[in-house]
Design an enzyme around this catalytic site. Structure first.
Site, short mmCIF file in Angstrom:
data_model
loop_
_atom_site.label_atom_id
_atom_site.label_comp_id
_atom_site.label_asym_id
_atom_site.label_seq_id
_atom_site.Cartn_x
_atom_site.Cartn_y
_atom_site.Cartn_z
N SER A 283 1.29 -1.17 -0.17
CA SER A 283 0.20 0.07 -0.39
C SER A 283 1.30 1.18 -0.24
O SER A 283 2.67 1.16 -0.08
CB SER A 283 -1.35 0.20 1.08
N LYS A 284 0.04 2.42 0.06
CA LYS A 284 0.75 3.60 0.02
C LYS A 284 2.17 4.03 1.39
O LYS A 284 3.02 4.49 0.23
CB LYS A 284 0.12 4.93 -0.30
#
Ligand code: GLU
Length: 482
Positions: A245-246
């Site tokens: 994820s980010k």
């Protein structure tokens, strides 16, 4: 086998996640491998979350990676009438029905199920409404959604091309909603309608979509269509085994372009995430991938995204690039970092000198920024100073080097080499003990291309200026060290 038709169907609700880029790649490779058709479809029925900007960045990401599509791009938002027509047909033939239950009624039923500790499933209140009841509810202007009729105790089997046979029990599903109150479709419906309408033979997508698969199979069947074959790819995880994820840093495909990766290296890396060929081979040209890729060698367990490995692989691709191409890329990234290399020939020499230290484009800045900075302006890396200036002796070396440099003529690698060696010997020092302090003095860094090359490229005058500046600046840093 007839030629496959596969699709990549991103939702344009953000930039193209690197995991989705891998899904696109596997579809593309599968089509290329089997002489099939690769279709691009934009799943933009969620009008609130879909943006033009995301759509263009998806196109750009795919073009950058070289994933050309044979059909499309289709946009689901252009196909609303088709979904509505299919929904009406399904309602007419009894495969689906309108449901008038209000949000409040459903919330109360959900709450009751929760209290009794049983899983909530829609109880089918509107399943068997009579025509007159329906008319009455319509005349009251009650909002309605469309639900699919699902028979309990039916097993839905799909021979997944990666996971093997997967069986779902229809009793775990309820009569799910597929058309919203505004009579626009939800994802599972528009997706299954399109897959049928576009004659998709294989749906290749992430394992996170597995729960959608039985619903889509049931919709295909309700439409009187044979469902496509499914192949669910393992997820892409971070180093800790969680979904990438980010928070793990870059995850948008174009961010990797910004970070100075080459598309062909990224394609190779993404292909190897979950797919392997026989043997130990790591490096595959795109042509090789197109010839060798198949679903039977795709693994089931999650793959770990390893930036270090990608960087290594990128370096391998960089090395193969002709110097002129490397120079062009390096110029672009130097510009981005605020440098303006004016002399093309000099830049080419610098890129050549940096050589295989160039793993990603910004490495040209890491290893060569001082070439583009004024003699009085490059920075001294404190760690380099600390390591190579341990006593007065090194400062003395820097000072003494001035007259040596002055006397080297021609100021070229071979001559510099010869004179430097003789000089070190004269001083009773190992060569490295003179070269490293000089490197730190003229570049500010402890790593970089060959020092002899560096000196020649900088030129005698600049080297002398830099030595002089270092003699003044380094003692200050030296003093700070305490
Ligand atoms: N729009 C869906 C997504 O982006 C497509 C999933 C599928 O391939 O069916 O996740």
């Amino acid at each position: 086998m007839s030629a496959p038709r596969v699709r990549f169907a991103p939702s344009p609700t953000g930039s193209l996640h690197i995991g989705s880029a891998r899904t696109a790649l596997f579809n593309w490779l599968y089509a290329r491998r089997h002489g099939g058709t690769f279709i691009l479809r934009i799943d933009d029925t969620d009008a609130e979350r879909s943006t033009e900007e995301s759509t263009s960045s998806i196109f750009e990401s795919m073009k950058w990676l070289g994933l050309d599509w044979d059909e499309g791009p289709y946009a689901q938002s252009d196909r609303l009438e088709l979904y509505q027509e299919r929904a009406r047909q399904m309602i007419e033939n009894g495969a689906a029905y309108f449901c008038y239950c209000s949000k409040e009624e459903l919330a109360a039923k959900r709450e009751a199920a929760r209290k009794e500790g049983r899983p909530y499933r829609y109880d089918g209140t509107c399943r068997n409404l009579s025509d007159s009841e329906r008319k009455r509810l319509d005349s009251e202007g009650r909002p309605k959604v469309a639900r699919l009729k699902i028979e309990p105790d039916e097993s839905i089997l799909t021979p997944d091309l990666i996971l093997g046979d997967v069986v779902f029990d229809s009793s775990t599903l309820d009569d799910f909603i597929f058309m919203k109150p505004d009579f626009t479709p939800l994802y599972n419906f528009s997706s299954a309608v399109d897959d049928a309408d576009m004659n998709i033979t294989h749906v290749i997508r992430g394992q996170d979509h597995l729960p959608n698969t039985p619903k889509q199979i049931l919709i295909s069947k309700a439409l009187g269509m044979e469902p496509p074959k499914f192949a669910h790819l393992p997820m892409v995880h971070n180093a800790r085994g969680q979904k990438l994820s980010k928070r793990d840093g870059a995850v948008g495909t174009l961010e990797f372009r910004e970070m100075g990766f080459l598309p062909e290296a990224l394609v190779n890396y993404l292909a190897r995430l979950a797919w392997s060929a026989e043997g130990e081979q790591e490096i595959f040209t795109t042509e090789e991938l197109k010839a060798k890729f198949d679903l039977d060698r795709v693994g089931k367990s999650p793959s770990r995204f390893d930036l270090k490995k990608l960087t290594w692989l990128n370096g391998q691709y960089m090395n193969e690039k002709p110097l002129s191409e490397k120079t062009e890329g390096a110029a672009l990234f130097l510009n981005k970092a605020g440098y303006e290399p004016e002399n093309a020939e000099r830049l080419e020499r610098i890129v050549e000198a940096v050589g295989d230290r160039l793993h990603t484009w910004p490495d040209i800045v890491t290893y060569g920024s001082y070439f583009f900075e004024e003699d009085g302006a490059y920075e001294f890396d404190p760690a380099a100073v600390k390591k190579w200036f341990r006593s007065e002796a090194e400062l003395e070396t820097v000072r003494a080097a001035e007259s040596l440099i002055e006397s080297i003529d021609p100021f070229e690698v071979d001559e510099i080499d010869k004179r430097m060696r003789a000089w070190a010997e004269e001083r009773g020092e190992k060569l490295i003990r003179v070269l490293q302090p000089l490197r730190v003095a003229v570049t500010g860094k402890q790593v970089g291309p060959s020092l002899l090359e560096t000196l020649e490229i900088l030129g005698k005058e600049s080297v002398l200026n830099r030595l002089e500046r270092a003699s003044e600046e380094l003692p200050k840093m030296y003093a700070q060290k305490g």
